[in-house]
Design a protein around this motif. Sequence first.
Motif, PDB file in Angstrom:
ATOM      1  N   HIS A 268       0.815  -1.209   0.000  1.00 46.10           N
ATOM      2  CA  HIS A 268       0.000   0.000   0.000  1.00 46.10           C
ATOM      3  C   HIS A 268       0.855   1.268   0.000  1.00 46.10           C
ATOM      4  O   HIS A 268       0.387   2.335  -0.417  1.00 46.10           O
TER       5      HIS A 268
ATOM      6  N   ARG B  76      -2.033  11.292   4.922  1.00 48.36           N
ATOM      7  CA  ARG B  76      -2.049  10.241   3.905  1.00 48.36           C
ATOM      8  C   ARG B  76      -1.028   9.163   4.222  1.00 48.36           C
ATOM      9  O   ARG B  76      -1.275   7.968   4.023  1.00 48.36           O
TER      10      ARG B  76
ATOM     11  N   THR C  30       0.163   8.249   7.237  1.00 48.00           N
ATOM     12  CA  THR C  30      -0.239   7.407   8.363  1.00 48.00           C
ATOM     13  C   THR C  30      -1.411   6.502   7.997  1.00 48.00           C
ATOM     14  O   THR C  30      -1.500   5.367   8.482  1.00 48.00           O
ATOM     15  N   ARG C  31      -2.321   6.961   7.118  1.00 43.77           N
ATOM     16  CA  ARG C  31      -3.405   6.091   6.667  1.00 43.77           C
ATOM     17  C   ARG C  31      -2.853   4.918   5.876  1.00 43.77           C
ATOM     18  O   ARG C  31      -3.309   3.775   6.023  1.00 43.77           O
ATOM     19  N   ALA C  32      -1.870   5.190   5.030  1.00 48.64           N
ATOM     20  CA  ALA C  32      -1.257   4.114   4.248  1.00 48.64           C
ATOM     21  C   ALA C  32      -0.551   3.119   5.162  1.00 48.64           C
ATOM     22  O   ALA C  32      -0.576   1.898   4.912  1.00 48.64           O
TER      23      ALA C  32
ATOM     24  N   ASP D 245      -1.454   2.370   8.194  1.00 48.61           N
ATOM     25  CA  ASP D 245      -2.505   1.574   8.840  1.00 48.61           C
ATOM     26  C   ASP D 245      -3.037   0.481   7.913  1.00 48.61           C
ATOM     27  O   ASP D 245      -3.466  -0.577   8.369  1.00 48.61           O
ATOM     28  N   GLU D 246      -3.011   0.745   6.608  1.00 46.45           N
ATOM     29  CA  GLU D 246      -3.529  -0.220   5.643  1.00 46.45           C
ATOM     30  C   GLU D 246      -2.516  -1.292   5.254  1.00 46.45           C
ATOM     31  O   GLU D 246      -2.877  -2.293   4.634  1.00 46.45           O
ATOM     32  N   GLU D 247      -1.251  -1.078   5.605  1.00 47.35           N
ATOM     33  CA  GLU D 247      -0.202  -2.023   5.225  1.00 47.35           C
ATOM     34  C   GLU D 247      -0.215  -3.239   6.156  1.00 47.35           C
ATOM     35  O   GLU D 247      -0.026  -3.101   7.365  1.00 47.35           O
ATOM     36  N   PRO D 248      -0.455  -4.458   5.626  1.00 44.89           N
ATOM     37  CA  PRO D 248      -0.533  -5.637   6.502  1.00 44.89           C
ATOM     38  C   PRO D 248       0.825  -6.099   7.029  1.00 44.89           C
ATOM     39  O   PRO D 248       0.888  -6.721   8.093  1.00 44.89           O
TER      40      PRO D 248
ATOM     41  N   PRO E   3       1.879   2.307  13.634  1.00 49.91           N
ATOM     42  CA  PRO E   3       1.139   1.099  14.054  1.00 49.91           C
ATOM     43  C   PRO E   3       1.885   0.340  15.150  1.00 49.91           C
ATOM     44  O   PRO E   3       3.113   0.239  15.130  1.00 49.91           O
TER      45      PRO E   3
END
Length: 207
Positions: free
Chosen positions: A30, A49, A51-53, A55-58, A88
Motif C-alpha cells: 500500500h 495520507r 499514516t493512513r497508508a 494503517d492499511e499495510e498488513p 502502528p
Amino acid sequence: WLTIEPMHSDPVALVGALARALAAIHPSGHLASLPRRVTGSDALRGLARLTRALDEEPEPTLLVIDDVHRLTDRRAVDVIVELADRFPRTSRIALATRTDPGLPIARWQLAGRVRVEHRATLDLDREECVELLERLGVRDARTAASTIHRRTEGWVAGVHLMGLARRTDHDPRPPDAPDDTTDLAEAYLRSELLDRLEGATRAMLVR
C-alpha cells in the motif's frame, strides 16, 4: 532507513522523504504509491495520507530515522513526533539523535511506548569488538581487538574505521603499528563535526 539532511527541516520535504523511505520498504504494498500521493500536499495533509497508508499495510514496518538532531525547524520535529504517535503498534520506528531536539520522551516512557538507549549501552565490549573485526575481514582479529578496543573505548565508528584500515589478507603489522586509520578518522571527524561548526569555532578547536 532515512538519514536526516538539512533540507529535511522543511516539513514538506521531510514528509516526502519519509514517503520515499516507506515506499522503499514496501515496494509492492500500500505504501508503494505514497511518494506520488503526498507530492504537492502540505505537511499535515501529506502526513495524514502517510499514516493512513501505514494503517492499511498488513506487513510490519521497521523504519530507522538517523540524525534527527539535524532538524532545526520545530515544525519538522512535530512531523516526527506525530508520525511516532500514529505508528502502528505492530511496527517499529527507531530515532537516532546526538542531542534531544525536543521529543516527548517522558510522555512516551509513561505510555510504555519507547525504549531509550544511551551511548554507553551502545559501546562495544571486547568480544563484540572481535566479532566486528572478524566481519570486516581483519587478519588475527582477536589479537588486534585488545589494542583497538583500548584505543577506541568501544566506540563503534572508531572500531569500524580501524578495522577498515587493517582489512587485508596479509597484514603483518602489530596492532600498535602506524596505519591508514588516522586519515580515515580525520576525514570522518572533519565531515561529522568540524565542517558543521562556525568558522571561528572551528579555527579555535584546530588551534
